[in-house]
Design an enzyme around this catalytic site. Sequence first.
Site, PDB file in Angstrom:
ATOM      1  N   CYS A   1      -1.620   3.634  -5.105  1.00 43.55           N
ATOM      2  CA  CYS A   1      -2.421   1.933  -4.641  1.00 43.55           C
ATOM      3  C   CYS A   1      -3.622   2.877  -3.016  1.00 43.55           C
ATOM      4  O   CYS A   1      -3.095   3.855  -2.922  1.00 43.55           O
ATOM      5  CB  CYS A   1      -1.741   1.475  -2.857  1.00 43.55           C
TER       6      CYS A   1
ATOM      7  N   GLY B   1       0.933  -0.929  -0.055  1.00 46.23           N
ATOM      8  CA  GLY B   1      -0.112   0.270  -0.204  1.00 46.23           C
ATOM      9  C   GLY B   1       0.990   1.193  -0.020  1.00 46.23           C
ATOM     10  O   GLY B   1      -0.201   2.133   0.096  1.00 46.23           O
TER      11      GLY B   1
ATOM     12  N   GLY C   1      -2.553   2.543 -10.812  1.00 43.19           N
ATOM     13  CA  GLY C   1      -2.124   0.820 -10.515  1.00 43.19           C
ATOM     14  C   GLY C   1      -3.388  -0.137 -11.278  1.00 43.19           C
ATOM     15  O   GLY C   1      -3.761  -0.206 -11.681  1.00 43.19           O
ATOM     16  N   MET C   2      -1.931  -1.447 -10.795  1.00 47.31           N
ATOM     17  CA  MET C   2      -2.760  -2.588 -11.653  1.00 47.31           C
ATOM     18  C   MET C   2      -3.643  -3.692 -10.549  1.00 47.31           C
ATOM     19  O   MET C   2      -4.529  -4.043 -11.488  1.00 47.31           O
ATOM     20  CB  MET C   2      -1.673  -3.582 -11.437  1.00 47.31           C
ATOM     21  N   ALA C   3      -4.386  -2.665  -9.647  1.00 40.91           N
ATOM     22  CA  ALA C   3      -5.319  -3.376  -8.579  1.00 40.91           C
ATOM     23  C   ALA C   3      -6.687  -2.438  -9.320  1.00 40.91           C
ATOM     24  O   ALA C   3      -7.367  -1.965  -8.775  1.00 40.91           O
ATOM     25  CB  ALA C   3      -5.465  -3.807  -7.410  1.00 40.91           C
TER      26      ALA C   3
ATOM     27  N   GLU D   1      -8.644  -1.295  -5.786  1.00 39.74           N
ATOM     28  CA  GLU D   1      -7.236  -1.626  -4.591  1.00 39.74           C
ATOM     29  C   GLU D   1      -6.018  -0.290  -5.206  1.00 39.74           C
ATOM     30  O   GLU D   1      -5.473  -0.375  -4.750  1.00 39.74           O
ATOM     31  CB  GLU D   1      -6.659  -2.155  -4.537  1.00 39.74           C
TER      32      GLU D   1
END
Length: 486
Positions: free
Chosen positions: A306, A301, A390-392, A423
């Site tokens: 993130c 995080g 972000g990859m999420a 996320e």
Amino acid sequence: MNIRPTKGLTFDDVLLVPRRSAIASRQDVEVATRFTASIQLQTPVLSANMDTVTESRMAIAMARAGGIGILHRFMTIEQQAREVKTVKRAQGFIIEHPYNVKADTTVERARALMDQYKVGALMVMDENGKLIGLVSQRDLMLAPSTLGSVREAMTPRAKLITAAPGVSVAQARELLYKHRIEKLPVLDSHDKLIGLITSRDLIKLDQYPRITTDVKGRLRVGAAIGVTSNEVERAAALLEAGADALILDIAHGHADHCIDMIQRLKRGFPEAQIIAGNVASRAGARDLADAGADAVKVGIGPGSICTTRIVTGFGVPQLTAIMDSLAGVREAGRDIPLIADGGIRTAGDMVKALAAGAESVMIGSLFAGCEEAPGSPVLRDGKKVKVVRGMASLGATMNRRISESGAGESAEDQEDWSKVVPEGVEAVVPYRGNVSEILHQMVGGLRSGLSYGGAHNIRELQEKAEFIEITPAGIRESGSHDVNRT
Ligand code: XMP
């Protein structure tokens, strides 16, 4: 339930206390480091495996500047393997499988092939892979149109200067210079062609003094993989393509499936360097080290894009996470490096991360604005910017699902998207030019940092580091203040 008695600290919470220094010049310090247990870097920086940060172009630039790029995994196995090959072929000391023709190839065809492959010469081989000559653009330039085949135009084997497989860069350089030639075929004792050394590739090596290369002089590159069972197939394809390290890319790396995957990869590919993460605790780092990881990546995080800590409530401020993880790796009795991943905004952050125990740092957003990052810059409010995500994040997750399942068109799929719990966020960052310029600034800051720390290298910095916790007033004082910046 328990509450730790000590506070978790991150970069802005602390400063390093200056120490007496015997270092007269910033050039007297060494910033080389370990990327994994067996791979060295001249610049302790990795570009993050994010789809807005690292594809082959960024990886090439990172390796040339002495760091390393980690290719993201949000593409098919074939595409990712191709990206690895693009980096490995960008330059090399010995070119394996140089382009070749048979002696009866027409001159016209040989010219066309050199144009197509953008090479200055072709090896001429017999049926058994034996070198019988070399034909260069120069040989063909003034060749009369009556010449039938390459056999008549080539320099025959007897007149060629060649080298044996164990030839060093220095020996190759000497041979090329002494004979004023541009190509040096490497042959075994039966004249079988092993590879080709070119003066152009040796000149490129000189151009980048910090360059990260493998034993064949090719640029090094890492590639990310996931943990599902078909990812073993991805791992095999990436290693076959020449990847120097595999990075297990999992948001919560302190998990049974991550540990199983490390063990599976170590069994299946004992020679491969496996980096595992991400973790943020002593137990997390210890368990990944115990499982056989060759480096552990730290950070839950801290990244600029993130939102894991907001969405899940979990995470550890990054400086404490690094220190705890170092204790975990030591507890496991393994001498493997830590990679501090996320939250690095300045050279100062990097110096703190290294002083706390990391041996390199991974950077996302700061590099997403670079020319070499995927995507083109766009104008926003008159300023050039690039996208980072972000990859999420919602967008990255949607893209991933579409590419994995072909979904995304129907109303049902639309409904599905609303169930995604991101996320991470999508954002824009200023366009920042070439990544080598940023790295130059960061390495300059690190060299200065080492001299403030009275340290000749990163290891000494870690041994001597004394952090002091600061207050909000201290943070304010640390930046430029009470002036109007121009
Ligand atoms: P910086 O601060 O350099 O951080 O941009 C890059 C690192 O952030 C992580 N990452 C994420 N973490 N949600 C997260 O919680 C995300 O969507 C996400 N995408 C990337 C990752 O470790 C990367 O290297």
